[in-house]
Design a protein around this motif. Structure first.
Motif, PDB file in Angstrom:
ATOM      1  N   ILE A 161      12.358  19.063  32.576  1.00  9.98           N
ATOM      2  CA  ILE A 161      12.601  19.439  31.184  1.00  9.98           C
ATOM      3  C   ILE A 161      11.264  19.547  30.454  1.00  9.98           C
ATOM      4  N   THR A 162      11.273  20.223  29.321  1.00 10.06           N
ATOM      5  CA  THR A 162      10.077  20.331  28.486  1.00 10.06           C
ATOM      6  C   THR A 162      10.255  19.445  27.269  1.00 10.06           C
ATOM      7  N   LEU A 163       9.266  18.605  27.016  1.00  8.12           N
ATOM      8  CA  LEU A 163       9.301  17.707  25.872  1.00  8.12           C
ATOM      9  C   LEU A 163       8.155  18.034  24.924  1.00  8.12           C
ATOM     10  N   SER A 164       8.349  17.747  23.651  1.00 12.07           N
ATOM     11  CA  SER A 164       7.308  17.991  22.648  1.00 12.07           C
ATOM     12  C   SER A 164       7.039  16.727  21.835  1.00 12.07           C
ATOM     13  N   HIS A 165       7.339  15.575  22.435  1.00  6.04           N
ATOM     14  CA  HIS A 165       7.086  14.298  21.779  1.00  6.04           C
ATOM     15  C   HIS A 165       6.732  13.246  22.825  1.00  6.04           C
ATOM     16  N   ARG A 166       6.170  12.164  22.355  1.00  6.34           N
ATOM     17  CA  ARG A 166       5.925  10.998  23.195  1.00  6.34           C
ATOM     18  C   ARG A 166       6.188   9.772  22.323  1.00  6.34           C
ATOM     19  N   PHE A 167       6.269   8.624  22.944  1.00  4.17           N
ATOM     20  CA  PHE A 167       6.464   7.392  22.201  1.00  4.17           C
ATOM     21  C   PHE A 167       5.151   6.625  22.196  1.00  4.17           C
ATOM     22  N   GLU A 168       4.796   6.122  21.022  1.00  3.99           N
ATOM     23  CA  GLU A 168       3.490   5.512  20.828  1.00  3.99           C
ATOM     24  C   GLU A 168       3.626   4.222  20.023  1.00  3.99           C
ATOM     25  N   TYR A 169       2.809   3.224  20.373  1.00  5.57           N
ATOM     26  CA  TYR A 169       2.789   1.968  19.630  1.00  5.57           C
ATOM     27  C   TYR A 169       2.099   2.195  18.289  1.00  5.57           C
ATOM     28  N   VAL A 170       2.716   1.684  17.221  1.00 11.53           N
ATOM     29  CA  VAL A 170       2.153   1.806  15.879  1.00 11.53           C
ATOM     30  C   VAL A 170       2.110   0.409  15.264  1.00 11.53           C
ATOM     31  N   GLU A 171       0.928   0.003  14.822  1.00 16.12           N
ATOM     32  CA  GLU A 171       0.786  -1.302  14.174  1.00 16.12           C
ATOM     33  C   GLU A 171       1.418  -1.252  12.793  1.00 16.12           C
ATOM     34  N   HIS A 172       2.014  -2.367  12.385  1.00 23.06           N
ATOM     35  CA  HIS A 172       2.509  -2.475  11.015  1.00 23.06           C
ATOM     36  C   HIS A 172       1.349  -2.879  10.131  1.00 23.06           C
ATOM     37  N   GLU A 173       1.194  -2.183   9.026  1.00 24.49           N
ATOM     38  CA  GLU A 173       0.157  -2.565   8.075  1.00 24.49           C
ATOM     39  C   GLU A 173       0.646  -3.764   7.276  1.00 24.49           C
ATOM     40  N   ALA A 174      -0.256  -4.678   7.014  1.00 24.98           N
ATOM     41  CA  ALA A 174       0.095  -5.834   6.192  1.00 24.98           C
ATOM     42  C   ALA A 174       0.395  -5.347   4.779  1.00 24.98           C
ATOM     43  N   PRO A 175       1.413  -5.913   4.158  1.00 28.72           N
ATOM     44  CA  PRO A 175       1.700  -5.493   2.789  1.00 28.72           C
ATOM     45  C   PRO A 175       0.495  -5.774   1.892  1.00 28.72           C
ATOM     46  N   LYS A 176       0.210  -4.833   1.027  1.00 30.40           N
ATOM     47  CA  LYS A 176      -0.943  -4.976   0.142  1.00 30.40           C
ATOM     48  C   LYS A 176      -0.530  -5.799  -1.073  1.00 30.40           C
ATOM     49  N   TYR A 177      -1.289  -6.843  -1.332  1.00 33.28           N
ATOM     50  CA  TYR A 177      -1.010  -7.715  -2.457  1.00 33.28           C
ATOM     51  C   TYR A 177      -1.752  -7.177  -3.668  1.00 33.28           C
ATOM     52  N   SER A 178      -1.023  -6.957  -4.712  1.00 31.23           N
ATOM     53  CA  SER A 178      -1.623  -6.458  -5.946  1.00 31.23           C
ATOM     54  C   SER A 178      -1.265  -7.425  -7.069  1.00 31.23           C
ATOM     55  N   PRO A 179      -2.176  -8.347  -7.388  1.00 30.21           N
ATOM     56  CA  PRO A 179      -1.848  -9.324  -8.428  1.00 30.21           C
ATOM     57  C   PRO A 179      -1.669  -8.655  -9.788  1.00 30.21           C
ATOM     58  N   GLU A 180      -0.781  -9.224 -10.580  1.00 28.45           N
ATOM     59  CA  GLU A 180      -0.565  -8.703 -11.920  1.00 28.45           C
ATOM     60  C   GLU A 180      -1.547  -9.350 -12.880  1.00 28.45           C
ATOM     61  N   LYS A 181      -2.016  -8.594 -13.826  1.00 25.67           N
ATOM     62  CA  LYS A 181      -2.937  -9.113 -14.825  1.00 25.67           C
ATOM     63  C   LYS A 181      -2.157  -9.968 -15.815  1.00 25.67           C
ATOM     64  N   SER A 182      -2.715 -11.116 -16.113  1.00 20.16           N
ATOM     65  CA  SER A 182      -2.081 -12.035 -17.056  1.00 20.16           C
ATOM     66  C   SER A 182      -2.246 -11.509 -18.481  1.00 20.16           C
ATOM     67  N   ASN A 183      -1.249 -11.759 -19.293  1.00 18.58           N
ATOM     68  CA  ASN A 183      -1.324 -11.402 -20.713  1.00 18.58           C
ATOM     69  C   ASN A 183      -1.892 -12.543 -21.561  1.00 18.58           C
ATOM     70  N   THR A 184      -2.168 -13.671 -20.912  1.00 19.62           N
ATOM     71  CA  THR A 184      -2.694 -14.840 -21.632  1.00 19.62           C
ATOM     72  C   THR A 184      -4.159 -14.602 -21.988  1.00 19.62           C
ATOM     73  N   THR A 185      -4.507 -14.902 -23.230  1.00 18.96           N
ATOM     74  CA  THR A 185      -5.906 -14.774 -23.655  1.00 18.96           C
ATOM     75  C   THR A 185      -6.663 -16.028 -23.256  1.00 18.96           C
ATOM     76  N   ILE A 186      -7.992 -15.967 -23.239  1.00 18.06           N
ATOM     77  CA  ILE A 186      -8.813 -17.130 -22.912  1.00 18.06           C
ATOM     78  C   ILE A 186      -8.585 -18.248 -23.932  1.00 18.06           C
TER      79      ILE A 186
END
Length: 133
Positions: free
Chosen positions: A87-112
């Motif tokens: 048969i003719t195939l046009s795909h292969r199976f490949e290992y893909v790493e999961h990216e670590a979720p990116k942490y994006s801290p929220e800016k505080s609204n509290t003043t100094i």
């Protein structure tokens, strides 16, 4: 997650031997195109490694973060071992790493000023004003 399920000894065109690890993804339910019935399968991919045979044997069963994905590639011929059909195939199976979720801290609204108003008054290292070790 993927699991190392096996290994294979391979030979390069120059005659040098090396090993590949067989990676198997999680169980999937797929519907047959011919019968319309569901069946279970798991995607597999092969990955080259620099390990010797003993190390490859010891890695069987190891789980890795990631998955096995279907990736488009240039057409190639594949022979089905059980039937001999080519048969003719046009795909292969490949290992893909999961990216670590990116942490994006929220800016505080509290003043100094608000923050400092809640700080203890005087020497913040000692409640009695004495530095004691």
């Amino acid at each position: 997650m993927v699991r190392i399920s096996n290994y294979q000894k391979r030979t390069t065109e120059e005659g040098k031997e090396f090993f590949t690890l067989e990676l198997q993804g999680g169980v999937e339910i797929v519907k047959s195109r011919e019968t319309g019935k569901n069946y279970m399968t798991a995607r597999k991919a092969s990955m080259s490694c620099t390990f010797d045979e003993l190390t490859c044997q010891s890695l069987i069963g190891t789980e890795l973060p990631g998955s096995v994905k279907k990736v488009a590639c240039e057409d190639y011929s594949y022979t089905i071992k059980e039937t001999g059909e080519i048969i003719t195939l046009s795909h292969r199976f490949e290992y893909v790493e999961h990216e670590a979720p990116k942490y994006s801290p929220e800016k505080s609204n509290t003043t100094i000023e608000e923050f400092m108003s809640k700080a203890p008054v005087g020497n913040s290292f000692s409640t009695n004003g004495q530095l004691v070790h």
